[in-house]
Design a protein around this motif. Structure first.
Motif, PDB file in Angstrom:
ATOM      1  N   VAL A  47       0.841  -1.199   0.000  1.00 40.37           N
ATOM      2  CA  VAL A  47       0.000   0.000   0.000  1.00 40.37           C
ATOM      3  C   VAL A  47       0.879   1.253   0.000  1.00 40.37           C
ATOM      4  O   VAL A  47       0.602   2.229  -0.708  1.00 40.37           O
ATOM      5  CB  VAL A  47      -0.938   0.017   1.227  1.00 40.37           C
ATOM      6  N   VAL A  48       1.926   1.228   0.796  1.00 40.67           N
ATOM      7  CA  VAL A  48       2.842   2.369   0.864  1.00 40.67           C
ATOM      8  C   VAL A  48       3.513   2.592  -0.490  1.00 40.67           C
ATOM      9  O   VAL A  48       3.594   3.725  -0.994  1.00 40.67           O
ATOM     10  CB  VAL A  48       3.898   2.150   1.962  1.00 40.67           C
ATOM     11  N   VAL A  49       4.001   1.507  -1.097  1.00 41.22           N
ATOM     12  CA  VAL A  49       4.652   1.603  -2.412  1.00 41.22           C
ATOM     13  C   VAL A  49       3.674   2.149  -3.456  1.00 41.22           C
ATOM     14  O   VAL A  49       4.009   3.033  -4.253  1.00 41.22           O
ATOM     15  CB  VAL A  49       5.196   0.230  -2.850  1.00 41.22           C
ATOM     16  N   ASP A  50       2.433   1.635  -3.440  1.00 39.16           N
ATOM     17  CA  ASP A  50       1.424   2.081  -4.404  1.00 39.16           C
ATOM     18  C   ASP A  50       1.108   3.565  -4.231  1.00 39.16           C
ATOM     19  O   ASP A  50       1.025   4.323  -5.207  1.00 39.16           O
ATOM     20  CB  ASP A  50       0.140   1.263  -4.228  1.00 39.16           C
ATOM     21  N   THR A  51       0.925   3.988  -2.986  1.00 45.28           N
ATOM     22  CA  THR A  51       0.579   5.381  -2.709  1.00 45.28           C
ATOM     23  C   THR A  51       1.682   6.328  -3.157  1.00 45.28           C
ATOM     24  O   THR A  51       1.427   7.352  -3.795  1.00 45.28           O
ATOM     25  CB  THR A  51       0.293   5.577  -1.204  1.00 45.28           C
ATOM     26  N   LEU A  52       2.921   5.980  -2.849  1.00 45.08           N
ATOM     27  CA  LEU A  52       4.049   6.817  -3.253  1.00 45.08           C
ATOM     28  C   LEU A  52       4.164   6.879  -4.778  1.00 45.08           C
ATOM     29  O   LEU A  52       4.462   7.941  -5.344  1.00 45.08           O
ATOM     30  CB  LEU A  52       5.345   6.280  -2.647  1.00 45.08           C
ATOM     31  N   SER A  53       3.916   5.756  -5.448  1.00 48.63           N
ATOM     32  CA  SER A  53       4.005   5.718  -6.913  1.00 48.63           C
ATOM     33  C   SER A  53       3.003   6.667  -7.546  1.00 48.63           C
ATOM     34  O   SER A  53       3.325   7.427  -8.470  1.00 48.63           O
ATOM     35  CB  SER A  53       3.769   4.291  -7.423  1.00 48.63           C
ATOM     36  N   VAL A  54       1.760   6.639  -7.045  1.00 48.19           N
ATOM     37  CA  VAL A  54       0.713   7.508  -7.593  1.00 48.19           C
ATOM     38  C   VAL A  54       1.024   8.973  -7.308  1.00 48.19           C
ATOM     39  O   VAL A  54       0.899   9.836  -8.184  1.00 48.19           O
ATOM     40  CB  VAL A  54      -0.665   7.119  -7.023  1.00 48.19           C
ATOM     41  N   ARG A  55       1.448   9.262  -6.072  1.00 46.69           N
ATOM     42  CA  ARG A  55       1.732  10.656  -5.706  1.00 46.69           C
ATOM     43  C   ARG A  55       2.880  11.232  -6.522  1.00 46.69           C
ATOM     44  O   ARG A  55       2.884  12.418  -6.870  1.00 46.69           O
ATOM     45  CB  ARG A  55       2.046  10.744  -4.210  1.00 46.69           C
ATOM     46  N   LEU A  56       3.870  10.408  -6.835  1.00 47.90           N
ATOM     47  CA  LEU A  56       5.022  10.882  -7.597  1.00 47.90           C
ATOM     48  C   LEU A  56       4.679  11.118  -9.067  1.00 47.90           C
ATOM     49  O   LEU A  56       5.163  12.072  -9.684  1.00 47.90           O
ATOM     50  CB  LEU A  56       6.172   9.880  -7.492  1.00 47.90           C
TER      51      LEU A  56
END
Length: 270
Positions: A47-56
């Motif tokens: 979830v953390v990896v996914d969230t950071l990917s979208v935000r970036l």
């Protein structure tokens, strides 16, 4: 309201996640052979990896795209000049249909299935399975969602409601919870239940390619992809896919490289 979108989404996410965890502990539907310690840290880190990917990659996500479309009067609903309440309802329903169709395409197209199969490769089925998606799939899904939002001219409120509901129902319908049969049958008429969606995570290919809905259960019935129950029963069914059944496949690093691992690919159809 939209300035507080992250807080709203985080609050609902945390609340539903904790509620489902408690429900699973109190009334589990199936015994689990792989412990939470083996699975949950990796699924939650995803979830953390996914969230950071979208935000970036997306400075303006789906709600921001809706605000922009509204300001520029882009999209069908902005041209139709409907009452706001009706536009919100129609947009939520249309977005859910788009997610259903996207889900079917991700099962049917080989390279998209490579991204999506990581979700199906979980060897158990519980609330954290509903959070386990490859970041490349999440990024592609966001791009598709933004395109649909702009083409539709969806109100920002509708997009926020839809995203909050989608996140909540994904955790709910992946829950390892036992619901009273009468209640489950009534709920199934208006929302995808764990009993309905669990069929979709069967190792049997014909069952994997059924029950694609996340929020509303109507699309599967309408398009002929509904399956009432797994052939082996909910207790006897095997969760996962054939290609990835080793405990090490549950690790975060193995999940991230899974789309690039070459395996036997069975044929699929829409």
């Amino acid at each position: 309201m939209f300035d507080h979108e992250p807080v709203i989404r985080l609050g609902v996410f945390t609340g539903i996640l904790l509620l489902m965890m408690l429900a699973e502990a109190a009334a589990p539907r199936r015994d689990q052979h792989y412990t939470r310690r083996q699975r949950w840290p990796n699924n939650l880190l995803m979830v953390v990896v996914d969230t950071l990917s979208v935000r970036l990659l997306f400075p303006v996500a789906a709600v921001g795209a809706a605000v922009m479309a509204n300001e520029q009067a882009w999209g069908l609903l902005n041209l139709a000049n409907l009452p706001v309440w009706l536009s919100v309802i129609l947009a939520v329903i249309a977005l859910d249909l788009a997610i259903y169709l996207q889900h079917r395409v991700f099962h049917a197209v080989p390279w998209l299935w490579r991204l999506h199969r990581m979700h199906h490769a979980d060897l158990e089925f519980d609330v954290t399975t509903g959070l386990r998606f490859h970041p490349l799939e999440i990024v592609l899904s966001m791009a598709i969602k933004i395109t649909v939002v702009v083409a539709l001219g969806a109100p920002a409120l509708a997009v926020l409601i839809f995203e909050v509901i989608l996140n909540a129902t994904s955790m709910f319908n992946h829950g390892n919870v036992r619901l009273p049969q009468g209640l489950e049958q009534r709920l199934r008429r208006v929302v995808v239940t764990p009993e309905m969606h669990r069929v979709h995570h069967s190792i049997v290919p014909e069952e994997t390619d059924s029950n694609f809905g996340f929020n509303f259960p109507w699309w599967d019935r309408l398009f002929g992809t509904y399956r009432d129950r797994p052939s082996a029963g909910h207790i006897g069914m095997v969760i996962g896919i054939e290609e990835f059944r080793e405990p090490q496949d549950l690790r975060l690093d193995q999940m991230l490289i899974q789309p690039f691992r070459s395996t036997y690919r069975r044929s699929r159809s829409l």
